[in-house]
Scaffold this motif. Structure first.
Motif, PDB file in Angstrom:
ATOM      1  N   ALA A  25     -18.367  -4.439  -8.280  1.00 19.36           N
ATOM      2  CA  ALA A  25     -17.722  -3.283  -7.648  1.00 19.36           C
ATOM      3  C   ALA A  25     -18.164  -3.178  -6.188  1.00 19.36           C
ATOM      4  N   LYS A  26     -17.197  -3.146  -5.285  1.00 25.80           N
ATOM      5  CA  LYS A  26     -17.492  -3.040  -3.871  1.00 25.80           C
ATOM      6  C   LYS A  26     -17.533  -1.568  -3.474  1.00 25.80           C
ATOM      7  N   PRO A  27     -18.392  -1.216  -2.529  1.00 26.12           N
ATOM      8  CA  PRO A  27     -18.431   0.176  -2.078  1.00 26.12           C
ATOM      9  C   PRO A  27     -17.121   0.579  -1.416  1.00 26.12           C
ATOM     10  N   HIS A  28     -16.668   1.792  -1.733  1.00 22.56           N
ATOM     11  CA  HIS A  28     -15.391   2.254  -1.194  1.00 22.56           C
ATOM     12  C   HIS A  28     -15.546   2.628   0.269  1.00 22.56           C
ATOM     13  N   LYS A  29     -14.638   2.146   1.085  1.00 18.61           N
ATOM     14  CA  LYS A  29     -14.649   2.437   2.512  1.00 18.61           C
ATOM     15  C   LYS A  29     -13.886   3.722   2.778  1.00 18.61           C
ATOM     16  N   SER A  30     -14.469   4.576   3.604  1.00 16.62           N
ATOM     17  CA  SER A  30     -13.846   5.856   3.904  1.00 16.62           C
ATOM     18  C   SER A  30     -12.508   5.664   4.601  1.00 16.62           C
ATOM     19  N   CYS A  31     -11.567   6.562   4.340  1.00 18.29           N
ATOM     20  CA  CYS A  31     -10.253   6.598   4.975  1.00 18.29           C
ATOM     21  C   CYS A  31      -9.403   5.384   4.590  1.00 18.29           C
ATOM     22  N   THR A  32      -9.607   4.866   3.403  1.00 17.94           N
ATOM     23  CA  THR A  32      -8.798   3.758   2.897  1.00 17.94           C
ATOM     24  C   THR A  32      -8.307   4.100   1.494  1.00 17.94           C
ATOM     25  N   VAL A  33      -7.200   3.469   1.106  1.00 16.39           N
ATOM     26  CA  VAL A  33      -6.641   3.680  -0.232  1.00 16.39           C
ATOM     27  C   VAL A  33      -5.757   2.485  -0.564  1.00 16.39           C
ATOM     28  N   ARG A  34      -5.634   2.228  -1.843  1.00 16.36           N
ATOM     29  CA  ARG A  34      -4.770   1.152  -2.309  1.00 16.36           C
ATOM     30  C   ARG A  34      -3.613   1.765  -3.091  1.00 16.36           C
ATOM     31  N   SER A  35      -2.389   1.323  -2.788  1.00 14.76           N
ATOM     32  CA  SER A  35      -1.206   1.869  -3.436  1.00 14.76           C
ATOM     33  C   SER A  35      -1.188   1.487  -4.918  1.00 14.76           C
ATOM     34  N   PRO A  36      -1.003   2.460  -5.808  1.00 13.70           N
ATOM     35  CA  PRO A  36      -0.955   2.136  -7.241  1.00 13.70           C
ATOM     36  C   PRO A  36       0.330   1.421  -7.652  1.00 13.70           C
ATOM     37  N   THR A  37       1.363   1.490  -6.816  1.00 18.77           N
ATOM     38  CA  THR A  37       2.639   0.866  -7.168  1.00 18.77           C
ATOM     39  C   THR A  37       2.811  -0.519  -6.551  1.00 18.77           C
ATOM     40  N   GLY A 122     -11.989  12.523   3.728  1.00 16.95           N
ATOM     41  CA  GLY A 122     -11.812  11.101   4.023  1.00 16.95           C
ATOM     42  C   GLY A 122     -11.169  10.312   2.913  1.00 16.95           C
ATOM     43  N   GLU A 123     -10.433  10.989   2.021  1.00 17.59           N
ATOM     44  CA  GLU A 123      -9.825  10.303   0.881  1.00 17.59           C
ATOM     45  C   GLU A 123      -8.311  10.531   0.869  1.00 17.59           C
ATOM     46  N   PRO A 124      -7.533   9.687   1.550  1.00 15.93           N
ATOM     47  CA  PRO A 124      -6.072   9.801   1.431  1.00 15.93           C
ATOM     48  C   PRO A 124      -5.628   9.439   0.021  1.00 15.93           C
ATOM     49  N   ARG A 129       5.247   7.500  -3.933  1.00 14.31           N
ATOM     50  CA  ARG A 129       5.190   6.450  -2.911  1.00 14.31           C
ATOM     51  C   ARG A 129       4.796   7.000  -1.542  1.00 14.31           C
ATOM     52  N   LYS A 130       4.448   8.286  -1.476  1.00  9.77           N
ATOM     53  CA  LYS A 130       4.098   8.933  -0.222  1.00  9.77           C
ATOM     54  C   LYS A 130       2.586   8.932  -0.037  1.00  9.77           C
ATOM     55  N   LEU A 131       2.161   8.483   1.139  1.00 13.51           N
ATOM     56  CA  LEU A 131       0.750   8.512   1.506  1.00 13.51           C
ATOM     57  C   LEU A 131       0.452   9.868   2.141  1.00 13.51           C
ATOM     58  N   VAL A 132      -0.511  10.583   1.566  1.00 13.77           N
ATOM     59  CA  VAL A 132      -0.763  11.971   1.953  1.00 13.77           C
ATOM     60  C   VAL A 132      -2.255  12.159   2.214  1.00 13.77           C
ATOM     61  N   LEU A 133      -2.544  12.969   3.213  1.00  8.22           N
ATOM     62  CA  LEU A 133      -3.911  13.375   3.520  1.00  8.22           C
ATOM     63  C   LEU A 133      -3.950  14.900   3.499  1.00  8.22           C
ATOM     64  N   ASN A 134      -4.877  15.470   2.735  1.00  7.00           N
ATOM     65  CA  ASN A 134      -4.899  16.918   2.502  1.00  7.00           C
ATOM     66  C   ASN A 134      -6.230  17.500   2.949  1.00  7.00           C
ATOM     67  N   TYR A 135      -6.163  18.572   3.758  1.00  5.78           N
ATOM     68  CA  TYR A 135      -7.349  19.315   4.179  1.00  5.78           C
ATOM     69  C   TYR A 135      -7.287  20.716   3.575  1.00  5.78           C
ATOM     70  N   THR A 136      -8.420  21.217   3.118  1.00  2.00           N
ATOM     71  CA  THR A 136      -8.489  22.540   2.499  1.00  2.00           C
ATOM     72  C   THR A 136      -9.667  23.322   3.073  1.00  2.00           C
ATOM     73  N   PHE A 220       1.434   2.592  12.652  1.00  2.00           N
ATOM     74  CA  PHE A 220       1.375   1.246  12.075  1.00  2.00           C
ATOM     75  C   PHE A 220       0.321   1.179  10.971  1.00  2.00           C
ATOM     76  N   ALA A 221      -0.690   2.077  11.033  1.00  2.00           N
ATOM     77  CA  ALA A 221      -1.742   2.063  10.013  1.00  2.00           C
ATOM     78  C   ALA A 221      -1.215   2.494   8.654  1.00  2.00           C
ATOM     79  N   ALA A 222      -0.077   3.190   8.629  1.00  2.00           N
ATOM     80  CA  ALA A 222       0.493   3.651   7.362  1.00  2.00           C
ATOM     81  C   ALA A 222       1.415   2.617   6.735  1.00  2.00           C
ATOM     82  N   CYS A 223       1.503   1.422   7.309  1.00  2.00           N
ATOM     83  CA  CYS A 223       2.363   0.377   6.742  1.00  2.00           C
ATOM     84  C   CYS A 223       1.664  -0.426   5.655  1.00  2.00           C
ATOM     85  N   GLY A 224       0.357  -0.412   5.654  1.00  2.00           N
ATOM     86  CA  GLY A 224      -0.372  -1.144   4.627  1.00  2.00           C
ATOM     87  C   GLY A 224      -0.399  -2.628   4.897  1.00  2.00           C
TER      88      GLY A 224
END
Length: 337
Positions: A25-37, A122-124, A129-136, A220-224
């Motif tokens: 298991a690799k450490p998760h990098k902040s502000c990154t995500v992998r598309s489940p689809t 730091g967790e998008p 299929r929409k990439l979302v970042l939420n602040y509360t 361009f960062a949202a293109c994956g």
């Protein structure tokens, strides 16, 4: 053949070990995500605004200022950042503890007051299929909206007052201080495939109670893409590992061959025993040759030297003294004449 089989087994063992390390298991990098689809990898760190490092000249592509979004027909303009707090130093943020002022990721200013619309996250995530970042957990929601909501509930309570007095008391109960609703932000990130286009952030809308704000970011960062593996071992390390495997294969393979095929025992089980046994003499002879050559290159001593009084040296010194006396007598006779 036996040596080749052992070398192949060692190489296979090393490959299996490398694969096992890669599967850890690799450490998760902040502000990154992998598309489940689509299984595409999204890294938003290139568009994160960060303060320049002291003593280091910022690169022309570094983002050192927060992202701004105009409200246009909305009475406020917004400043935000992706995954990290805004780079601006905020003070007197309405309804937020002082310890959390440095953790605000989106805010706006109204009549000189600073309102937070979300803390750092730091967790998008993906919503379909929409990439979302939420602040509360921003500033408390607008009190005027609360009053409008409260008056609406009071009107409903007046209609139900005659039927149930208990329900009337429950509806009139004021919310606790800790139960106040707080402002939040939702950022939808869209892919911008134009390589010459810069990242843009646009304000979309706000909820009627001014508690939730919606933004749309194109980048361009949202293109994956494909996750870039961090190389743990450098070229010299890879070469060292290969050399180590070769040495192990040589010694272990030679050992098994000498023991099982040649039926050798003791130190003679080492591969090329005669070579390793004679290598010590080789280095000794080389050392002697080098030291003798260096001794010949040293300059000889010149000037006076100490003469021994024993043996031939004493006789030689006596003859030298007699010669000196004879020379002195001869000079004396010439002087008298």
């Amino acid at each position: 053949m036996r040596l080749l089989d052992i070398s192949t087994a060692l190489a296979l063992l090393f490959s299996l070990t490398a694969v096992a390390e890669d599967t850890k298991a690799k450490p998760h990098k902040s502000c990154t995500v992998r598309s489940p689809t689509s299984d595409r990898y999204f890294d938003l760190n290139p568009i994160v605004a960060r303060l320049p490092v002291e003593g280091k000249k910022p690169h022309k592509h570094d983002i050192t200022e927060g992202w701004h979004a105009r409200g246009y027909d909305y009475p406020m303009n917004f400043t935000l950042n992706f995954c990290e707090p805004v780079v601006e130093k905020l003070k007197d943020v309405v309804g937020v503890d002082k310890a959390l002022w440095a953790n605000v990721s989106a805010y706006y200013t109204l009549h000189g007051d600073v309102y937070s619309i979300g803390q750092q996250n730091g967790e998008p995530v993906f919503r379909g299929r929409k990439l979302v970042l939420n602040y509360t957990d921003g500033s408390p929601c607008d009190s005027s909206a609360d009053k409008r909501s409260k008056s609406l509930h009071e009107a409903e309570d007046l209609d139900a007052e005659k039927d149930d007095d208990k329900d009337e008391d429950d509806h009139k109960k004021e919310p606790k201080k800790g139960d106040k609703r707080r402002k939040s932000t939702i950022i939808s990130l869209l892919c911008e495939r134009d390589p010459l286009a810069s990242t843009t952030v646009a304000f979309v809308a706000a909820s009627p109670d001014e508690c939730t704000y919606f933004f749309e970011a194109r980048s361009f960062a949202a293109c994956g893409g494909i996750e870039k593996e961090t190389q743990q071992v450098g070229p010299s390390g890879v070469f060292g590992i290969i050399a180590l495997i070769a040495v192990l294969a040589y010694f272990l393979g030679g050992y098994f061959y000498q023991r099982n095929v040649m039926h050798q025992r003791g130190w003679r089980q080492l591969p090329n025993y005669s070579f390793w046994a004679g290598i010590g003499g080789f280095f000794r002879d080389t050392f002697i040759i080098l030291t003798s050559s260096c001794a010949n290159l040293l300059p000889s001593r010149r000037g006076y030297s100490r003469v021994s009084l024993n043996g031939d040296n004493s006789r030689g010194r006596g003859r030298q003294a007699e010669d000196e006396n004879r020379l002195i007598d001869q000079l004396d006779e010439e002087w008298d004449d």
